[in-house]
Design a protein around this motif. Structure first.
Motif, PDB file in Angstrom:
ATOM      1  N   THR A 273       5.188   1.323  -9.488  1.00 20.64           N
ATOM      2  CA  THR A 273       4.673  -0.115  -9.873  1.00 20.64           C
ATOM      3  C   THR A 273       4.982  -1.120  -9.096  1.00 20.64           C
ATOM      4  O   THR A 273       6.251  -1.401  -8.824  1.00 20.64           O
ATOM      5  CB  THR A 273       5.134   0.003 -11.793  1.00 20.64           C
TER       6      THR A 273
ATOM      7  N   GLN B 137       0.873  -1.054   0.135  1.00 25.15           N
ATOM      8  CA  GLN B 137       0.355   0.110   0.070  1.00 25.15           C
ATOM      9  C   GLN B 137       0.925   1.366   0.139  1.00 25.15           C
ATOM     10  O   GLN B 137       0.509   2.057  -0.550  1.00 25.15           O
ATOM     11  CB  GLN B 137      -0.979   0.076   1.193  1.00 25.15           C
TER      12      GLN B 137
ATOM     13  N   ASP C 251      -0.172  -4.074  -7.460  1.00 23.17           N
ATOM     14  CA  ASP C 251      -0.758  -4.091  -9.028  1.00 23.17           C
ATOM     15  C   ASP C 251      -0.335  -5.729  -9.461  1.00 23.17           C
ATOM     16  O   ASP C 251      -1.835  -5.872 -10.527  1.00 23.17           O
ATOM     17  CB  ASP C 251       0.903  -3.280 -10.170  1.00 23.17           C
TER      18      ASP C 251
ATOM     19  N   GLY D 172      -2.452  -2.744  -2.636  1.00 23.68           N
ATOM     20  CA  GLY D 172      -1.211  -2.320  -3.297  1.00 23.68           C
ATOM     21  C   GLY D 172      -0.750  -2.690  -4.196  1.00 23.68           C
ATOM     22  O   GLY D 172      -0.177  -1.904  -5.768  1.00 23.68           O
TER      23      GLY D 172
ATOM     24  N   LYS E 299       2.840   1.888  -3.138  1.00 27.11           N
ATOM     25  CA  LYS E 299       1.324   2.354  -4.109  1.00 27.11           C
ATOM     26  C   LYS E 299       1.473   3.918  -3.979  1.00 27.11           C
ATOM     27  O   LYS E 299       1.419   5.051  -4.717  1.00 27.11           O
ATOM     28  CB  LYS E 299       0.523   1.714  -4.417  1.00 27.11           C
TER      29      LYS E 299
END
Ligand code: NDP
Length: 324
Positions: free
Chosen positions: A166, A158, A186, A184, A161
């Protein structure tokens, strides 16, 4: 007398026994804390097993939150009744009460519960030093973090992010993958079933990562190095699967002039000023909701052995606490 989990020998979770121990009073510069919740960390298992040496008999536990009961001579910043959290102490946490040096203790904001304080202090400060100091993550960076659904992992995802990266993770089951994606990450790769290097290559279009944060150790080395672009940073900060084997420094040259470091939280927060900066940034991201603290396992203090067994058997996700 207070109840505590104590070990008289190193070994498996069964060495953790509930006993009554005499509670020392706080000395100069110390505070006595009554725990409301106690954090469980992988480092506790290293101390229990003997991987990290301890002096026996030993009470494990390096994270907690509670109320100050008493202060020793010379302590001015804390008073009985203050809500506090801490990490460190070289064990001593799995107990109803404990003494801590006041200069290692943090005031816990009123809007952060004791449970969250106990769950997030060591793990959140770890995410802080990894993301803000060891390799300061910038918007646009591509980062890889192993064991994404773990205690440190969900905070890390988290926060990374939030910093604009990324964030690629690995995790050991479909449920853990979903959890990491909700916190968070991806992209999350099942590293028990798939080749994570190939996936990282695909996800990044062959560019690979600026930094790899690896706390799994033996099982992900040296593949983690192959996830880095030239001049990338390999951060080895734990060994949940076993120690990284000794390797030749020329490996870093062959893999693209890489950097490698083996950092420890307590070196990063040794100065009180840095501890305060770290805590301020951590409390800030939590209070504004950028980082949610996931407590997925709660055990009674006397169930500490089960908590260790579950953590080491990869049955846990997010953070684990003991309730005295
Ligand atoms: P986690 O909640 O992340 O638990 C460890 C996870 O590692 C497991 O859930 C599992 O996730 C994964 N794992 C992979 N292989 C194994 C294995 N063979 N046995 C057990 N687990 C394995 O723990 P924490 O959040 O408490 O800590 C994360 C790591 O960070 C630890 O290695 C710890 O030592 C390190 N750490 C280092 C610090 C430092 O200062 N250097 C400070 C704090 C933590 P999965 O099932 O998804 O594979």
């Amino acid at each position: 007398m207070v109840k505590a989990i104590r070990m008289t020998e190193t070994g498996g979770p069964e060495v953790l026994q509930l006993v009554d121990i005499e509670q020392p009073r706080p000395g100069p510069g110390e505070v006595l804390i009554e725990h409301k919740a106690i954090g469980v960390n992988f480092i506790d298992t290293y101390m229990r097993s003997g991987l990290y040496p301890v002096t026996l008999p030993f009470v494990p536990g390096n994270e907690g939150a509670g109320v100050v009961l008493e202060v020793g001579p010379g302590v001015e910043d804390f008073k009985p009744g203050h809500r506090v959290a801490y990490c460190g102490g070289n064990g001593g946490g799995y107990s109803e009460q404990r003494v801590m040096p006041a200069d290692r203790v943090l005031k816990l904001p009123d809007d952060i519960s004791f449970e969250r304080g106990a769950a997030m202090t060591l793990k959140g400060l770890t995410a802080w030093f990894l993301l803000r100091r060891t390799y300061p993550v910038k918007p646009g960076d591509i980062v890889l973090y192993h064991a994404a659904a773990g205690g440190v992992g969900l905070i890390f995802g988290q926060w990374a992010k939030h910093l604009g990266a990324t964030v690629i993770g690995t995790a050991g089951s479909p449920e853990k993958i979903e959890l990491a994606k909700a916190h968070g990450f991806d992209h999350v790769i099942n590293y028990r079933e798939e080749n994570f290097v190939e996936h990282v290559r695909e996800i990044t279009g062959g560019k690979m990562c600026q930094v790899v944060y690896d706390s799994v150790g033996k099982d992900t080395f040296p593949a983690s190095l192959d996830c880095l672009r030239p001049l990338g940073m390999f951060v080895s900060f734990g060994q949940s699967s076993g120690m990284v084997p000794p390797f030749s420094i020329s490996l870093l040259q062959q893999k693209g002039s890489l950097f490698a470091t083996r950092p420890v939280l307590f070196h990063y927060i040794a100065e009180r000023k840095e501890l305060d900066t770290a805590a301020e940034e951590l409390f800030d991201v939590v209070r504004k909701g950028a980082v949610r603290i996931v407590i997925n396992q709660r055990y009674k203090l006397e169930e500490a052995a089960k908590a260790h067994d579950d953590l080491e058997s990869r049955r846990t996700s997010g953070t684990t606490i003991l309730i005295p």
